[in-house]
Design an enzyme around this catalytic site. Structure first.
Site, mmCIF file in Angstrom:
data_model
loop_
_atom_site.group_PDB
_atom_site.id
_atom_site.type_symbol
_atom_site.label_atom_id
_atom_site.label_comp_id
_atom_site.label_asym_id
_atom_site.label_seq_id
_atom_site.Cartn_x
_atom_site.Cartn_y
_atom_site.Cartn_z
ATOM 1 N N LYS A 75 0.863 -1.258 -0.123
ATOM 2 C CA LYS A 75 0.082 0.343 0.012
ATOM 3 C C LYS A 75 0.845 1.207 -0.053
ATOM 4 C CE LYS A 75 -3.699 1.860 2.602
ATOM 5 N NZ LYS A 75 -4.706 1.911 3.891
ATOM 6 N N SER A 150 -9.676 1.785 3.153
ATOM 7 C CA SER A 150 -8.845 2.334 2.064
ATOM 8 C C SER A 150 -7.824 1.518 1.530
ATOM 9 C CB SER A 150 -7.992 3.511 2.899
ATOM 10 O OG SER A 150 -7.132 2.918 3.851
ATOM 11 N N SER A 174 -9.839 -0.950 7.246
ATOM 12 C CA SER A 174 -9.069 -0.840 5.826
ATOM 13 C C SER A 174 -8.430 -1.920 5.383
ATOM 14 C CB SER A 174 -8.189 0.305 5.903
ATOM 15 O OG SER A 174 -8.642 1.566 5.635
HETATM 16 N N1 GLN Z 1 -13.025 3.844 6.553
HETATM 17 C C1 GLN Z 1 -12.584 4.157 7.964
HETATM 18 C C2 GLN Z 1 -11.923 5.704 7.667
HETATM 19 O O1 GLN Z 1 -12.146 6.177 6.774
HETATM 20 C C3 GLN Z 1 -11.286 3.149 8.143
HETATM 21 C C4 GLN Z 1 -10.207 3.572 7.227
HETATM 22 C C5 GLN Z 1 -9.101 2.845 7.588
HETATM 23 O O2 GLN Z 1 -9.061 1.802 8.223
HETATM 24 N N2 GLN Z 1 -7.951 3.222 7.255
HETATM 25 O O3 GLN Z 1 -11.544 6.256 8.558
#
Ligand code: GLN
Length: 483
Positions: A75, A150, A174
């Protein structure tokens, strides 16, 4: 070869049925062909990857390097020396870090070949991979649908066989959510299990790096490589490195003596799609058939997880993202009138809408007069949520829960931020509690993959991997991929 599991590819490399260079070329060719439709990568490094493969081949197979010659991806939130690291943001579009993240160093030491940096929601804020400053990622099962986020790019790459495994990060789901929406396995390790050194911070008390792969066994191998103590991260656990692949020498193929807890607040949620719920019920039935004792439990504070998470994560983000000031890193505005304008315009031009929203929200909840009402309350609620998990896990070996209330939805169909935050209803609480969660594919609904998560006590990853392997093997969802 590219549709095989990591473990199978490893055996083929060991037996010299294929060279590291041949395998890398095959993956690169597949990336080339599929990328225009999938958008899994922000940057790919074919020349560097082939060069590394050549060097590995010249030195010859090394059985002490558990990922020798295996093409993987990372990532774009993890620092990579000599590869751009953008965190999906324009503010870092041309940023190349001077060092690599601990987890990346571990992959390289193990002999893996990093082909490129995966697409993601900007600074890991999002649940779809549409918040990337560069392009939206697409679900390989239906490219009109979101990949989840994400770490969407990592999930797409694994599910579409562009590479054999990937690293993502999980602050509130995420890893687990895109893994579920794309039909692969994803593990959010216990907070502290994997060093965050070199991870571009979002919510530091929640962030954790973890692997994506097509089978639980491959996930275990990846975790064995990236876990371990690192003194450069003060929250890194002092535990010794563990070899989780040992669990698969004599895998446990039933669930006798295992108590699986079902948090009723999750299963009774009216956010659940009925087809997804059916798939979850079938998985529970399967666990029962395998001998598990199923126990319904109640975790009364789970209902506050969205509120508590979005306050804490935004507060931490507003502080972490202060470093992007146009002076030390990344984008700087052209010809500012004065210092104030340099800061303001660099950040206004560099950050996307969702990131700006979180910085504003975070700054608000931390400001004098609101701190006690919001931030402090959220931190107190976080403790109650953690206590709910601890007492549930005293009665049960693991908990089993859905990951996403619905299957991957159409790109562009959810535009209201609050509605988007609701999608994280089943994943956020785990990060607030710092516990490990393994997302496994459990079948299909509406022609799209469905995942569930196994949740364990701190540092109980071995149990999750053992049970996850047993369940996926019986459900026949192992190495499920779309090509
Ligand atoms: N969807 C969540 C957020 O926007 C989690 C994202 C994540 O785990 N990085 O914060």
């Amino acid at each position: 070869m590219i549709t095989r599991t990591l473990t199978e590819a490893k055996q083929a490399l060991a037996k010299k049925e294929i060279s590291a260079a041949e395998l890398t070329k095959a993956c690169l060719a597949h990336i080339n062909e599929t990328e225009p439709k999938l958008g899994a990568f922000i940057n790919v490094y074919p020349d560097e990857a082939l060069q590394r493969a050549k060097e590995l081949d010249e030195k010859g197979y090394n059985e002490n390097m558990p990922l020798w010659g295996i093409p993987v991806s990372v990532k774009d939130a993890l620092a990579t020396k000599n590869m751009k690291t953008t965190a999906g943001s324009k503010i870092l579009e041309n940023f190349t870090p001077p060092y690599s993240a601990f987890a990346v160093e571990q992959l390289e030491k193990a002999g893996a070949i990093i082909l490129g940096k995966n697409n993601m929601d900007e600074f890991a804020m999002g649940s779809t991979c549409e918040n990337s400053a560069f392009k939206a990622g697409s679900n390989p099962w239906n490219t009109d649908c979101v990949a989840g986020g994400s770490s969407g790019g990592s999930a797409i790459s694994v599910a579409s066989c562009q590479i054999f495994a990937s690293l993502g990060t999980d602050t509130g789901g995420s890893i687990r959510q895109p893994a579920s929406l794309c039909g692969c396995v994803g593990l959010k390790p216990t907070y502290g299990r994997v060093s965050r050194y070199g991870l571009l911070a979002y919510g530091s008390s929640l962030d954790q790096i973890g692997p994506f792969a097509r089978t639980v066994e491959d996930t275990a191998l990846m975790l064995s490589v990236i876990a371990g103590h690192d003194e450069r991260d003060s929250t890194s656990s002092p535990r010794e490195k563990e070899d989780f692949t040992r669990l698969f020498q004599n895998p446990k193929m039933d669930l006798h003596n295992i108590t699986v807890g079902l948090p009723k607040e999750f299963f009774q949620s009216n956010a659940m799609d009925s087809e997804v719920a059916k798939r979850c019920e079938q998985t529970i039935e399967e666990a029962k058939k395998l001998g598990a004792v199923i126990k319904e439990i109640s975790m009364p504070h789970l209902v506050y997880s969205i509120a508590s998470y979005y306050i804490i994560a935004s507060a931490e983000a507003s502080s972490n993202l202060a470093r992007y000031d146009g002076i030390r890193y990344g984008h700087r505005t052209n010809q500012p009138q004065d210092l104030d304008e340099l800061y303001t315009m660099s950040r206004t031009e560099g950050f996307g809408e969702e990131v700006q929203r979180r910085i504003l929200l975070g700054t608000y909840v931390l400001s004098a007069g609101y701190y006690d009402a919001y931030y402090k309350k959220a931190a107190q609620v976080r403790r109650l949520i953690r206590d709910d998990y601890v007492s549930a896990l005293k009665e049960c070996d693991v908990l089993l829960a859905p990951v996403s209330p619905i299957v991957a939805w159409k790109k562009g169909s959810v535009t209201d931020p609050l509605q988007m935050y609701q999608m994280d209803i089943f994943t956020l609480s785990l990060n607030l509690a710092g516990l490990p969660g393994l997302a496994i594919p459990v079948g299909m609904a509406h022609n799209m993959p469905v995942g569930m998560q196994l949740i364990g006590s701190a540092f109980d990853e071995a149990k999750l991997l053992t049970i996850g392997h047993c369940l996926t093997s019986h459900l026949g969802t192992t190495n499920q991929h779309t090509f």
